[in-house]
Design a protein around this motif. Sequence first.
Motif, PDB file in Angstrom:
ATOM      1  N   TYR A  14       0.820  -1.207   0.000  1.00 23.42           N
ATOM      2  CA  TYR A  14       0.000   0.000   0.000  1.00 23.42           C
ATOM      3  C   TYR A  14       0.857   1.262   0.000  1.00 23.42           C
ATOM      4  O   TYR A  14       1.833   1.360   0.740  1.00 23.42           O
ATOM      5  N   GLN A  15       0.464   2.209  -0.842  1.00 22.49           N
ATOM      6  CA  GLN A  15       1.143   3.497  -0.909  1.00 22.49           C
ATOM      7  C   GLN A  15       0.108   4.611  -0.765  1.00 22.49           C
ATOM      8  O   GLN A  15      -0.934   4.593  -1.414  1.00 22.49           O
ATOM      9  N   LEU A  16       0.409   5.576   0.093  1.00 25.22           N
ATOM     10  CA  LEU A  16      -0.481   6.717   0.292  1.00 25.22           C
ATOM     11  C   LEU A  16      -0.296   7.722  -0.840  1.00 25.22           C
ATOM     12  O   LEU A  16       0.833   8.106  -1.162  1.00 25.22           O
ATOM     13  N   VAL A  17      -1.387   8.124  -1.474  1.00 27.41           N
ATOM     14  CA  VAL A  17      -1.353   9.147  -2.515  1.00 27.41           C
ATOM     15  C   VAL A  17      -1.570  10.504  -1.843  1.00 27.41           C
ATOM     16  O   VAL A  17      -2.574  10.705  -1.151  1.00 27.41           O
ATOM     17  N   ASN A  18      -0.613  11.425  -2.032  1.00 28.43           N
ATOM     18  CA  ASN A  18      -0.740  12.713  -1.338  1.00 28.43           C
ATOM     19  C   ASN A  18      -1.674  13.660  -2.098  1.00 28.43           C
ATOM     20  O   ASN A  18      -2.145  13.363  -3.193  1.00 28.43           O
ATOM     21  N   GLY A  19      -1.931  14.813  -1.511  1.00 28.04           N
ATOM     22  CA  GLY A  19      -2.889  15.745  -2.093  1.00 28.04           C
ATOM     23  C   GLY A  19      -2.492  16.238  -3.472  1.00 28.04           C
ATOM     24  O   GLY A  19      -3.330  16.379  -4.366  1.00 28.04           O
ATOM     25  N   ASN A  20      -1.198  16.519  -3.673  1.00 22.22           N
ATOM     26  CA  ASN A  20      -0.734  16.958  -4.982  1.00 22.22           C
ATOM     27  C   ASN A  20      -0.956  15.883  -6.032  1.00 22.22           C
ATOM     28  O   ASN A  20      -1.399  16.160  -7.150  1.00 22.22           O
ATOM     29  N   GLN A  21      -0.639  14.642  -5.679  1.00 21.22           N
ATOM     30  CA  GLN A  21      -0.814  13.544  -6.626  1.00 21.22           C
ATOM     31  C   GLN A  21      -2.283  13.310  -6.936  1.00 21.22           C
ATOM     32  O   GLN A  21      -2.655  12.985  -8.068  1.00 21.22           O
ATOM     33  N   LEU A  22      -3.126  13.491  -5.943  1.00 19.03           N
ATOM     34  CA  LEU A  22      -4.569  13.333  -6.142  1.00 19.03           C
ATOM     35  C   LEU A  22      -5.090  14.351  -7.151  1.00 19.03           C
ATOM     36  O   LEU A  22      -5.870  14.019  -8.055  1.00 19.03           O
ATOM     37  N   VAL A  23      -4.645  15.595  -7.029  1.00 19.43           N
ATOM     38  CA  VAL A  23      -5.049  16.629  -7.970  1.00 19.43           C
ATOM     39  C   VAL A  23      -4.561  16.297  -9.383  1.00 19.43           C
ATOM     40  O   VAL A  23      -5.284  16.467 -10.367  1.00 19.43           O
ATOM     41  N   MET A  24      -3.326  15.800  -9.478  1.00 18.84           N
ATOM     42  CA  MET A  24      -2.791  15.409 -10.783  1.00 18.84           C
ATOM     43  C   MET A  24      -3.640  14.331 -11.423  1.00 18.84           C
ATOM     44  O   MET A  24      -3.978  14.399 -12.615  1.00 18.84           O
ATOM     45  N   LEU A  25      -3.996  13.308 -10.650  1.00 21.34           N
ATOM     46  CA  LEU A  25      -4.820  12.214 -11.168  1.00 21.34           C
ATOM     47  C   LEU A  25      -6.170  12.720 -11.668  1.00 21.34           C
ATOM     48  O   LEU A  25      -6.615  12.374 -12.772  1.00 21.34           O
ATOM     49  N   LEU A  26      -6.809  13.553 -10.863  1.00 21.84           N
ATOM     50  CA  LEU A  26      -8.146  14.029 -11.226  1.00 21.84           C
ATOM     51  C   LEU A  26      -8.105  14.958 -12.438  1.00 21.84           C
ATOM     52  O   LEU A  26      -8.947  14.861 -13.334  1.00 21.84           O
ATOM     53  N   LEU A  27      -7.114  15.865 -12.471  1.00 19.18           N
ATOM     54  CA  LEU A  27      -7.011  16.772 -13.616  1.00 19.18           C
ATOM     55  C   LEU A  27      -6.735  15.982 -14.899  1.00 19.18           C
ATOM     56  O   LEU A  27      -7.359  16.221 -15.942  1.00 19.18           O
ATOM     57  N   LYS A  93      -8.842   0.332 -18.448  1.00 18.42           N
ATOM     58  CA  LYS A  93      -7.655   0.369 -19.294  1.00 18.42           C
ATOM     59  C   LYS A  93      -6.577  -0.582 -18.782  1.00 18.42           C
ATOM     60  O   LYS A  93      -5.430  -0.553 -19.266  1.00 18.42           O
ATOM     61  N   GLY A  94      -6.929  -1.397 -17.774  1.00 21.49           N
ATOM     62  CA  GLY A  94      -5.983  -2.375 -17.247  1.00 21.49           C
ATOM     63  C   GLY A  94      -4.975  -1.822 -16.274  1.00 21.49           C
ATOM     64  O   GLY A  94      -3.909  -2.412 -16.065  1.00 21.49           O
ATOM     65  N   MET A  95      -5.306  -0.691 -15.657  1.00 23.14           N
ATOM     66  CA  MET A  95      -4.386  -0.053 -14.711  1.00 23.14           C
ATOM     67  C   MET A  95      -5.086   0.234 -13.395  1.00 23.14           C
ATOM     68  O   MET A  95      -6.310   0.339 -13.347  1.00 23.14           O
ATOM     69  N   ASN A  96      -4.292   0.352 -12.324  1.00 21.84           N
ATOM     70  CA  ASN A  96      -4.838   0.948 -11.114  1.00 21.84           C
ATOM     71  C   ASN A  96      -4.312   2.384 -11.023  1.00 21.84           C
ATOM     72  O   ASN A  96      -3.575   2.842 -11.905  1.00 21.84           O
ATOM     73  N   LEU A  97      -4.701   3.119 -10.004  1.00 20.23           N
ATOM     74  CA  LEU A  97      -4.333   4.530  -9.925  1.00 20.23           C
ATOM     75  C   LEU A  97      -2.836   4.736  -9.699  1.00 20.23           C
ATOM     76  O   LEU A  97      -2.275   5.764 -10.099  1.00 20.23           O
ATOM     77  N   TYR A  98      -2.189   3.763  -9.075  1.00 23.73           N
ATOM     78  CA  TYR A  98      -0.729   3.838  -8.902  1.00 23.73           C
ATOM     79  C   TYR A  98      -0.053   3.844 -10.276  1.00 23.73           C
ATOM     80  O   TYR A  98       0.812   4.679 -10.568  1.00 23.73           O
ATOM     81  N   GLU A  99      -0.466   2.907 -11.120  1.00 24.29           N
ATOM     82  CA  GLU A  99       0.120   2.821 -12.456  1.00 24.29           C
ATOM     83  C   GLU A  99      -0.221   4.050 -13.291  1.00 24.29           C
ATOM     84  O   GLU A  99       0.608   4.534 -14.082  1.00 24.29           O
ATOM     85  N   LEU A 100      -1.422   4.570 -13.124  1.00 22.27           N
ATOM     86  CA  LEU A 100      -1.817   5.781 -13.840  1.00 22.27           C
ATOM     87  C   LEU A 100      -0.963   6.969 -13.409  1.00 22.27           C
ATOM     88  O   LEU A 100      -0.533   7.780 -14.231  1.00 22.27           O
ATOM     89  N   LEU A 101      -0.688   7.058 -12.110  1.00 25.14           N
ATOM     90  CA  LEU A 101       0.137   8.145 -11.585  1.00 25.14           C
ATOM     91  C   LEU A 101       1.549   8.077 -12.170  1.00 25.14           C
ATOM     92  O   LEU A 101       2.117   9.096 -12.569  1.00 25.14           O
ATOM     93  N   VAL A 102       2.118   6.881 -12.233  1.00 22.71           N
ATOM     94  CA  VAL A 102       3.450   6.711 -12.823  1.00 22.71           C
ATOM     95  C   VAL A 102       3.436   7.129 -14.293  1.00 22.71           C
ATOM     96  O   VAL A 102       4.376   7.768 -14.779  1.00 22.71           O
ATOM     97  N   ASP A 103       2.357   6.793 -15.006  1.00 23.15           N
ATOM     98  CA  ASP A 103       2.220   7.213 -16.405  1.00 23.15           C
ATOM     99  C   ASP A 103       2.213   8.730 -16.528  1.00 23.15           C
ATOM    100  O   ASP A 103       2.813   9.301 -17.455  1.00 23.15           O
ATOM    101  N   ILE A 104       1.511   9.397 -15.620  1.00 20.25           N
ATOM    102  CA  ILE A 104       1.443  10.863 -15.644  1.00 20.25           C
ATOM    103  C   ILE A 104       2.834  11.461 -15.445  1.00 20.25           C
ATOM    104  O   ILE A 104       3.240  12.387 -16.162  1.00 20.25           O
ATOM    105  N   TYR A 105       3.583  10.914 -14.474  1.00 17.69           N
ATOM    106  CA  TYR A 105       4.942  11.402 -14.243  1.00 17.69           C
ATOM    107  C   TYR A 105       5.820  11.178 -15.474  1.00 17.69           C
ATOM    108  O   TYR A 105       6.635  12.034 -15.838  1.00 17.69           O
ATOM    109  N   ALA A 106       5.665  10.031 -16.117  1.00 21.54           N
ATOM    110  CA  ALA A 106       6.473   9.729 -17.303  1.00 21.54           C
ATOM    111  C   ALA A 106       6.158  10.687 -18.445  1.00 21.54           C
ATOM    112  O   ALA A 106       7.035  11.046 -19.239  1.00 21.54           O
TER     113      ALA A 106
END
Length: 238
Positions: A14-27, A93-106
């Motif tokens: 388990y990894q905690l998603v912080n507030g900044n990352q949450l905003v990135m995911l939603l945007l 799309k075959g991903m969870n939010l952790y994988e989506l977050l890594v995609d956003i960073y990439a």
Amino acid sequence: DRIGLVVRDKKGEYQLVNGNQLVMLLLYYIITQNVEKKLLNGNEYCVKTIVTTETVKRIADANGIKCFDCYTGFKWISANSLIAEAAAWAADKGMNLYELLVDIYATYGFSRERGVSVVRPGKSGAEEIVAMMKEFRENPPKELAGSAVTCIKDYSDLNCRNLKTGEVTKLDFPTTSNVLQFFTEAGDKVSIRPSGTEPKIKFYVEVREDMKNKEDYEAIVKKAEEHIDQVLRDLKVM
């Protein structure tokens, strides 16, 4: 009125998603959905606070969306349904939010943030906080974590100083606020402000790292945390 998000990483931990990352995911989710449905017409905008990660602005800019800054303050968050919807969309799309977050960073570049509060109670503490802000304004750091400070934004007088050129421009805000920001050549950002409700001074640190491959994410996170530690040591917070 708040939401906490925990996701599993590739090890199943388990990894905690912080507030900044949450905003990135939603945007990212909102933009991608609107692009897929051809609903964007060029008049869209988003709003973030001045201490929110600059990755939000990079996501917006890359998609032709204007990003406005505003001051911090009371939060009105109604993201529970939206984050559940985004999680379902990612799952399709075959991903969870952790994988989506890594995609956003990439795609948009890696950043890591940490907030630190220094508590100074009582009358003497309040005076110390005032003195700390005065010291940062009169003797700002020349470099942080080995990178030169190139820009200082002071919202108390709405002045933005480019330390490379010496140019001073005005920040487009309707009122002043006791917030000071340092930006470095490496792309790091430090925001400093006294709390308006508690006897503390707050430091928001955002650092940039180069992430060439998604597989490097966990190593880059560790490197970024050490980077933040050094910034805080340079600010004499650690």
